[in-house]
Design a protein around this motif. Structure first.
Motif, PDB file in Angstrom:
ATOM      1  N   GLY A  44     -14.273  -1.098   8.639  1.00 57.30           N
ATOM      2  CA  GLY A  44     -13.484   0.250   8.464  1.00 57.30           C
ATOM      3  C   GLY A  44     -12.982   0.948   9.536  1.00 57.30           C
ATOM      4  N   LYS A  45     -13.750   0.875  10.943  1.00 57.31           N
ATOM      5  CA  LYS A  45     -12.982   1.524  11.949  1.00 57.31           C
ATOM      6  C   LYS A  45     -11.772   0.845  12.305  1.00 57.31           C
ATOM      7  CE  LYS A  45     -17.982   2.935  13.704  1.00 57.31           C
ATOM      8  NZ  LYS A  45     -18.574   2.487  14.792  1.00 57.31           N
ATOM      9  N   LYS A  46     -11.842  -0.574  12.323  1.00 62.30           N
ATOM     10  CA  LYS A  46     -10.525  -1.144  12.756  1.00 62.30           C
ATOM     11  C   LYS A  46      -9.422  -0.833  11.782  1.00 62.30           C
ATOM     12  CE  LYS A  46     -12.682  -5.127  15.041  1.00 62.30           C
ATOM     13  NZ  LYS A  46     -12.899  -6.495  14.825  1.00 62.30           N
ATOM     14  N   MET A  47      -9.649  -0.694  10.413  1.00 57.05           N
ATOM     15  CA  MET A  47      -8.307  -0.271   9.392  1.00 57.05           C
ATOM     16  C   MET A  47      -8.119   1.331   9.773  1.00 57.05           C
ATOM     17  SD  MET A  47      -6.877  -1.047   6.943  1.00 57.05           S
ATOM     18  CE  MET A  47      -7.452  -2.238   5.972  1.00 57.05           C
ATOM     19  N   ALA A  48      -9.137   1.919   9.826  1.00 57.37           N
ATOM     20  CA  ALA A  48      -8.552   3.450  10.554  1.00 57.37           C
ATOM     21  C   ALA A  48      -7.975   3.804  11.421  1.00 57.37           C
ATOM     22  CB  ALA A  48     -10.087   4.454  10.394  1.00 57.37           C
ATOM     23  N   GLN A  49      -8.325   2.896  12.544  1.00 59.54           N
ATOM     24  CA  GLN A  49      -7.467   2.820  13.735  1.00 59.54           C
ATOM     25  C   GLN A  49      -6.074   2.296  13.497  1.00 59.54           C
ATOM     26  OE1 GLN A  49      -9.820   0.492  16.290  1.00 59.54           O
ATOM     27  NE2 GLN A  49     -11.007   2.180  17.177  1.00 59.54           N
ATOM     28  N   ASN A  50      -5.931   1.294  12.635  1.00 57.63           N
ATOM     29  CA  ASN A  50      -4.598   0.757  12.269  1.00 57.63           C
ATOM     30  C   ASN A  50      -3.561   1.694  11.489  1.00 57.63           C
ATOM     31  OD1 ASN A  50      -5.118  -1.439  13.593  1.00 57.63           O
ATOM     32  ND2 ASN A  50      -5.781  -2.511  11.911  1.00 57.63           N
ATOM     33  N   LEU A  51      -4.275   2.423  10.571  1.00 61.62           N
ATOM     34  CA  LEU A  51      -3.755   3.288   9.727  1.00 61.62           C
ATOM     35  C   LEU A  51      -3.305   4.746  10.707  1.00 61.62           C
ATOM     36  CD1 LEU A  51      -2.803   4.381   6.987  1.00 61.62           C
ATOM     37  CD2 LEU A  51      -5.212   5.358   6.823  1.00 61.62           C
ATOM     38  N   TYR A  52      -4.020   4.928  11.520  1.00 61.70           N
ATOM     39  CA  TYR A  52      -3.902   6.096  12.533  1.00 61.70           C
ATOM     40  C   TYR A  52      -2.682   5.643  13.290  1.00 61.70           C
ATOM     41  CZ  TYR A  52      -4.143   9.210  16.346  1.00 61.70           C
ATOM     42  OH  TYR A  52      -3.927  10.252  17.338  1.00 61.70           O
ATOM     43  N   HIS A  53      -2.497   4.523  13.824  1.00 64.17           N
ATOM     44  CA  HIS A  53      -1.328   4.106  14.602  1.00 64.17           C
ATOM     45  C   HIS A  53       0.077   4.032  13.711  1.00 64.17           C
ATOM     46  CE1 HIS A  53      -3.427   3.908  18.568  1.00 64.17           C
ATOM     47  NE2 HIS A  53      -4.425   3.206  17.796  1.00 64.17           N
ATOM     48  N   GLU A  54      -0.348   3.621  12.595  1.00 65.35           N
ATOM     49  CA  GLU A  54       1.033   3.386  11.731  1.00 65.35           C
ATOM     50  C   GLU A  54       1.568   4.813  11.390  1.00 65.35           C
ATOM     51  OE1 GLU A  54       0.223   1.414   8.134  1.00 65.35           O
ATOM     52  OE2 GLU A  54      -0.499  -0.545   9.077  1.00 65.35           O
TER      53      GLU A  54
END
Length: 95
Positions: free
Chosen positions: A65-75
């Motif tokens: 979930g943390k990795k997904m949130a980081q990816n979404l943030y950068h997108e």
């Protein structure tokens, strides 16, 4: 154990705190959390918040979930939004 020693979780990890901080209606939070738990992005546990007498369900991002949130943030940082005001003027905003 005194009340001050029992506090171990932020209010914002509760369903009500999540609703308040995200703007999602409280009635929709349990369904959304259930889906995120099923996908492995969120885990549920029990903990005390500062204002609670009893333990409450609290929620945390898993490593996935943390990795997904980081990816979404950068997108989202790469997105441009076009806004048209009431006079028809266009504005580009970079998030």
């Amino acid at each position: 154990m005194s009340k001050s020693h029992q506090y171990n979780v932020s209010y914002y990890a509760t369903q009500r705190g999540i609703a308040e901080s995200t703007g999602i209606p409280l009635t929709n939070v349990p369904r959304t959390l259930k889906m995120l738990i099923k996908k492995g992005f969120v885990e549920q546990s029990m903990g005390y918040t500062k204002d609670a007498i009893r333990r409450r369900k609290v929620y945390f991002l898993t490593e996935i979930g943390k990795k997904m949130a980081q990816n979404l943030y950068h997108e989202l940082l790469e997105q441009e939004i076009t806004i048209i005001n009431k006079h028809g003027k266009l504005s580009l905003i970079h998030i």
